[in-house]
Design an enzyme around this catalytic site. Sequence first.
Site, mmCIF file in Angstrom:
data_model
loop_
_atom_site.group_PDB
_atom_site.id
_atom_site.type_symbol
_atom_site.label_atom_id
_atom_site.label_comp_id
_atom_site.label_asym_id
_atom_site.label_seq_id
_atom_site.Cartn_x
_atom_site.Cartn_y
_atom_site.Cartn_z
ATOM 1 N N GLU A 1 10.632 -33.782 -47.435
ATOM 2 C CA GLU A 1 11.660 -33.768 -48.487
ATOM 3 C C GLU A 1 13.019 -34.045 -47.865
ATOM 4 O OE1 GLU A 1 11.479 -33.345 -51.922
ATOM 5 O OE2 GLU A 1 13.507 -34.023 -51.464
ATOM 6 N N LEU B 1 16.000 -34.068 -49.974
ATOM 7 C CA LEU B 1 17.104 -33.748 -50.890
ATOM 8 C C LEU B 1 18.105 -32.792 -50.235
ATOM 9 C CD1 LEU B 1 16.890 -30.646 -52.214
ATOM 10 C CD2 LEU B 1 15.088 -31.699 -53.531
ATOM 11 N N THR C 1 9.500 -21.794 -44.562
ATOM 12 C CA THR C 1 9.102 -21.737 -43.152
ATOM 13 C C THR C 1 10.246 -21.098 -42.370
ATOM 14 O OG1 THR C 1 9.943 -23.988 -42.871
ATOM 15 C CG2 THR C 1 7.577 -23.760 -43.171
ATOM 16 N N VAL D 1 13.545 -26.542 -52.911
ATOM 17 C CA VAL D 1 12.784 -27.792 -53.045
ATOM 18 C C VAL D 1 11.743 -27.666 -54.156
ATOM 19 C CG1 VAL D 1 11.122 -29.300 -51.875
ATOM 20 C CG2 VAL D 1 13.151 -28.497 -50.660
ATOM 21 N N CYS E 1 18.342 -25.745 -43.531
ATOM 22 C CA CYS E 1 17.633 -26.838 -42.833
ATOM 23 C C CYS E 1 18.129 -27.122 -41.419
ATOM 24 C CB CYS E 1 17.712 -28.110 -43.670
ATOM 25 S SG CYS E 1 16.724 -27.998 -45.165
ATOM 26 N N GLU F 1 21.035 -29.814 -50.902
ATOM 27 C CA GLU F 1 21.508 -28.860 -51.901
ATOM 28 C C GLU F 1 22.884 -29.305 -52.386
ATOM 29 O OE1 GLU F 1 21.175 -24.758 -50.555
ATOM 30 O OE2 GLU F 1 19.418 -25.384 -49.415
ATOM 31 N N ALA G 1 34.302 -33.593 -38.904
ATOM 32 C CA ALA G 1 34.463 -32.414 -38.047
ATOM 33 C C ALA G 1 34.889 -31.227 -38.904
ATOM 34 C CB ALA G 1 35.518 -32.707 -36.980
ATOM 35 N N GLY G 2 34.569 -30.033 -38.456
ATOM 36 C CA GLY G 2 34.935 -28.837 -39.209
ATOM 37 C C GLY G 2 34.262 -27.616 -38.615
#
Length: 460
Positions: free
Chosen positions: A155, A157, A93, A18, A285, A159, A277-278
């Site tokens: 945030e 966003l 964190t 980030v 995150c 990746e 699904a997978g």
Amino acid sequence: MNKTNPLPTITVIGSGYVGVTSAAIFANAGYQVYALEINPKRLAAIKAGRSFFYEDYLNPLLEEAVKSGRLIATDSYKEAIPYSDIVFSCVGTPDNPDGSSNLSYIYAAASETAIHAKSGLVYAQKSTVPVGTGAKVEEIFHDADAKISYVSNPEFLREGTALLDSLWFDRVVVGGADPLATKAIIDVYQHVSDLRSTIAQVADMTPGNTVVSDPEYIATSRNSAELIKVSANAFLALKISFANSIAKLADAAGADVVEVMDGIGADARIGRSFLNAGRGYGGGCFPKDVSGLISSGLQHGIDLGIMQAASAENHAMPGYILEKAMNHIEGESFAGKKVAFLGIAFKAGTSDVRKSPAIKMVNLLSEKMEANVHAYDPQALTEEDARGQLHGDVVVAPDMNSALRDADMVIIATDWNEFKEFPLETYATLLNGTILVDAMNCLDPTAVRDAGLTYVGVGR
Ligand code: UDX
């Protein structure tokens, strides 16, 4: 603000995914930006105008920012904070063993800033923190007698699409008690939004077909903003685990989960996104935010059993898929079989392997199921760190062809374009066996079967 640049001066603390992205964008929007980073390896990378991780379009922006002098990387608070009007805290964190977040970097960044801040500094928290953290940071500022206005600015966003998400964002959430501080932060994003096409040009990117309406600027209380961030990610994780639960039922009952999700996703109240699904969710995150929310709940006496269930479902997916694949092998055992394992990153478009379900699958295969695994990823396996997470017997393949050659089975665990666009006939030619396990449901089963392969998907 300084005499030559009418825009406020910004410090971004922490150069993770980030922080680096934000710093590069702010600098290319004309702000004077300091990137404060204490890790020497990451600091050296930014100084050289490149990021320590792979993300499309980011390096040209970083290079331009550093070359123009608008982005200065430093490990010294004293060199950055006294000159700054706005600080974005983007420090890590990491999670504690009990699932709660380790907030020591958050508090350390705040304490150091308080020592050097000029009066009126606006401090925006972008790191994902449990609800109630901002109140504690404000106490730190108060105890240090620093005149700093705190806002929570989560945030959103992703990746792999970080630049697109940061330039063509759909919402900005700012939570705090000081309306002027909230406005200062919203102004930054509005300025970025005004310049997004110019910045995209520097990055050599096109927004493609993404349709984004005008961004929404949402001002809330500090605690609400903190809760918005973790709840948004938890809800998306919930959607994925829901799709995976239905996938298991579809497997048992003879339905196709992709058709089911297309059908339910057409209901505007539900929506189709995050119902794929997978092998489950990973990354820096979702797993952390889900466990963080559960532990916030416990601290307040609230039982978030619904999130416990989502997390348990997610943990079970890698094993579930491998069991399903194993049933297709003659003798129902992986022992001694060569498995081409494609995709190690937690998602396509990134080199990030944090909490990647693909790594869990590789290690189960190699260690527990005694398969002879040849793993390949277009980006994730270049780093020592990522390779070090693989079980010792796993062979890192230099390219797709050598992973596939003479393998008894191929497992696709990250939906990189390279795998989706690879000719199915070539999969069939290179393999010794015929089984193709699509752990991302990213291929067309009929086309795979037409190429003479046995298709094994998740819930289809
Ligand atoms: C997420 C949030 O989307 C973003 O808003 C927040 O700022 C950070 O966390 P990110 O972790 O980068 O972003 O990736 P995302 O695209 O959300 O995917 C997370 C994981 O879920 C990946 O492992 C992905 O493969 C998995 N996923 C996603 C599914 O399994 N099914 C889906 O339908 C969607």
